[in-house]
Design an enzyme around this catalytic site. Sequence first.
Site, PDB file in Angstrom:
ATOM      1  N   LYS A 178      67.998  78.473  52.771  1.00 23.88           N
ATOM      2  CA  LYS A 178      66.627  78.709  52.328  1.00 23.88           C
ATOM      3  C   LYS A 178      65.833  77.413  52.320  1.00 23.88           C
ATOM      4  CE  LYS A 178      66.387  78.263  47.334  1.00 23.88           C
ATOM      5  NZ  LYS A 178      65.012  77.833  47.104  1.00 23.88           N
ATOM      6  N   LYS A 226      62.946  72.661  47.965  1.00 23.33           N
ATOM      7  CA  LYS A 226      62.363  71.360  47.647  1.00 23.33           C
ATOM      8  C   LYS A 226      63.414  70.276  47.702  1.00 23.33           C
ATOM      9  CE  LYS A 226      59.638  73.234  44.054  1.00 23.33           C
ATOM     10  NZ  LYS A 226      60.766  73.492  43.153  1.00 23.33           N
ATOM     11  N   LYS A 282      74.521  73.350  43.853  1.00 18.15           N
ATOM     12  CA  LYS A 282      73.877  72.052  43.632  1.00 18.15           C
ATOM     13  C   LYS A 282      74.892  70.985  43.262  1.00 18.15           C
ATOM     14  CE  LYS A 282      69.127  73.368  42.857  1.00 18.15           C
ATOM     15  NZ  LYS A 282      67.904  73.250  42.057  1.00 18.15           N
TER      16      LYS A 282
HETATM   17  P1  ATP Z   1      64.774  73.339  44.115  1.00 19.11           P
HETATM   18  O1  ATP Z   1      65.357  72.980  45.452  1.00 19.11           O
HETATM   19  O2  ATP Z   1      64.347  72.160  43.298  1.00 19.11           O
HETATM   20  O3  ATP Z   1      65.566  74.370  43.359  1.00 19.11           O
HETATM   21  P2  ATP Z   1      63.146  75.432  45.142  1.00 19.11           P
HETATM   22  O4  ATP Z   1      62.449  75.147  46.414  1.00 19.11           O
HETATM   23  O5  ATP Z   1      64.373  76.273  45.162  1.00 19.11           O
HETATM   24  O6  ATP Z   1      63.400  74.025  44.479  1.00 19.11           O
HETATM   25  P3  ATP Z   1      62.329  76.569  42.647  1.00 19.11           P
HETATM   26  O7  ATP Z   1      61.434  75.762  41.755  1.00 19.11           O
HETATM   27  O8  ATP Z   1      63.782  76.643  42.343  1.00 19.11           O
HETATM   28  O9  ATP Z   1      62.102  76.053  44.142  1.00 19.11           O
HETATM   29  O10 ATP Z   1      61.773  78.051  42.748  1.00 19.11           O
HETATM   30  C1  ATP Z   1      60.414  78.388  42.489  1.00 19.11           C
HETATM   31  C2  ATP Z   1      60.137  79.783  42.972  1.00 19.11           C
HETATM   32  O11 ATP Z   1      60.067  79.785  44.394  1.00 19.11           O
HETATM   33  C3  ATP Z   1      61.200  80.824  42.600  1.00 19.11           C
HETATM   34  O12 ATP Z   1      60.539  82.030  42.225  1.00 19.11           O
HETATM   35  C4  ATP Z   1      61.983  81.007  43.862  1.00 19.11           C
HETATM   36  O13 ATP Z   1      62.531  82.293  43.960  1.00 19.11           O
HETATM   37  C5  ATP Z   1      60.903  80.781  44.927  1.00 19.11           C
HETATM   38  N1  ATP Z   1      61.477  80.262  46.159  1.00 19.11           N
HETATM   39  C6  ATP Z   1      62.106  79.065  46.296  1.00 19.11           C
HETATM   40  N2  ATP Z   1      62.502  78.866  47.561  1.00 19.11           N
HETATM   41  C7  ATP Z   1      62.118  79.978  48.259  1.00 19.11           C
HETATM   42  C8  ATP Z   1      62.231  80.381  49.627  1.00 19.11           C
HETATM   43  N3  ATP Z   1      62.817  79.604  50.513  1.00 19.11           N
HETATM   44  N4  ATP Z   1      61.719  81.577  49.994  1.00 19.11           N
HETATM   45  C9  ATP Z   1      61.105  82.373  49.089  1.00 19.11           C
HETATM   46  N5  ATP Z   1      60.969  82.060  47.785  1.00 19.11           N
HETATM   47  C10 ATP Z   1      61.458  80.875  47.361  1.00 19.11           C
HETATM   48 MG    MG Z   2      65.626  76.546  43.364  1.00 18.07          MG
END
Ligand code: ATP
Ligand code: MG
Length: 332
Positions: A195, A198, A112
């Site tokens: 992956k 968000k 990040k």
């Molecule tokens: P950010 O980019 O803000 O980190 P994020 O999309 O990675 O957001 P998080 O809030 O960090 O989401 O993660 C929330 C949950 O969703 C965690 O349990 C994480 O393992 C799961 N998760 C996030 N992205 C994925 C993905 N692409 N596939 C499967 N699980 C995911």
């Molecule tokens: Mg994340």
Amino acid sequence: RQRILSGMQPSAGSLHLGNYLGALVHWVRLQETYDAVFFIPDLHAITVPQDPAELAQRTRTTAAQYIAGGVDPERATLFVQSHVPEHAQLAWVLNCLTGFGEASRMTQFKDKSSKQGSDSASVGLFTYPILQAADILLYQPDGVPVGEDQRQHVELSRDLAQRFNSRFGETFVVPKPFIQKDSAKIYDLQNPTAKMSKSASSAAGLVNLLDDPKVSAKRIRSAVTDDGSEIRFDRAAKPGISNLLAIFSSLTGRTVEDLEAAYEGRMYGHLKVDLAAAVADTLGPVRVRAEELLSDPAELDRLLALGAAKARDLAAPTLAAVYERVGFLPVA
Ligand code: ATP
Ligand code: MG
């Protein structure tokens, strides 16, 4: 009953399919048999620059999606992190137990901060995993359901729990990561080796829970596919098609082998049209329910206040024990 704890950042207007399939559907299942604690980590959301009005709105929207996806605020403890001051208080103590080198090895910070340029990355982003350890350890959970991407952070929370216990006496349950083996990691539709996230730089690769199904269908139709025409699961050679197959399989419960057989001799476009329909079937009702909940913010806020009170009852005794053990003078 054993306890589990998990959370998802309110870092976007909507959760995405990775959050849904990788986390939310498992939470809903786990709350049946575990004492479940689910929270919205808004303190984590300010580790990168945020718009204040947007953050408040996203916090509500995230709560609505938890409930719309099946989290039961009566049965589980559902709350907003900043409503429970013990998170920040325990994080300070854990900051003082974490080595600088140890924190520097956390790969999420590297990922990040390199996106932002390491000079503009905040110290908060650097200590993010330590706040996350505090989130976890406050509630003495047995398990922490997370995706593979969060494994290293749960390991840090285990290390810190053990370190505290051995230095100051048994205080914390040492939590285990509950990594859902059967749950696919979902990749970005435009960049199927990264992956779905968000904080992706473009929305074109995301399937969001709150998007109009037409928007999602369009994004699925535009998903990057691979050379050739065969619909076959092969992450190395065909990351795009493999991602679509994995999503399809997770949504419908059909195995990848079954899908490969069903699409033998057919074109990528057929798979995309059917996948878009499966996405609409699953996410459509979640979106409708979330919008209902968001149409009554006072009721949503009431549920969150109840959740915060339940959470504080769990967190306060842990923090009190920690304060005593590290030698803080009690208030007379
Ligand atoms: P950010 O980019 O803000 O980190 P994020 O999309 O990675 O957001 P998080 O809030 O960090 O989401 O993660 C929330 C949950 O969703 C965690 O349990 C994480 O393992 C799961 N998760 C996030 N992205 C994925 C993905 N692409 N596939 C499967 N699980 C995911
Ligand atoms: Mg994340």
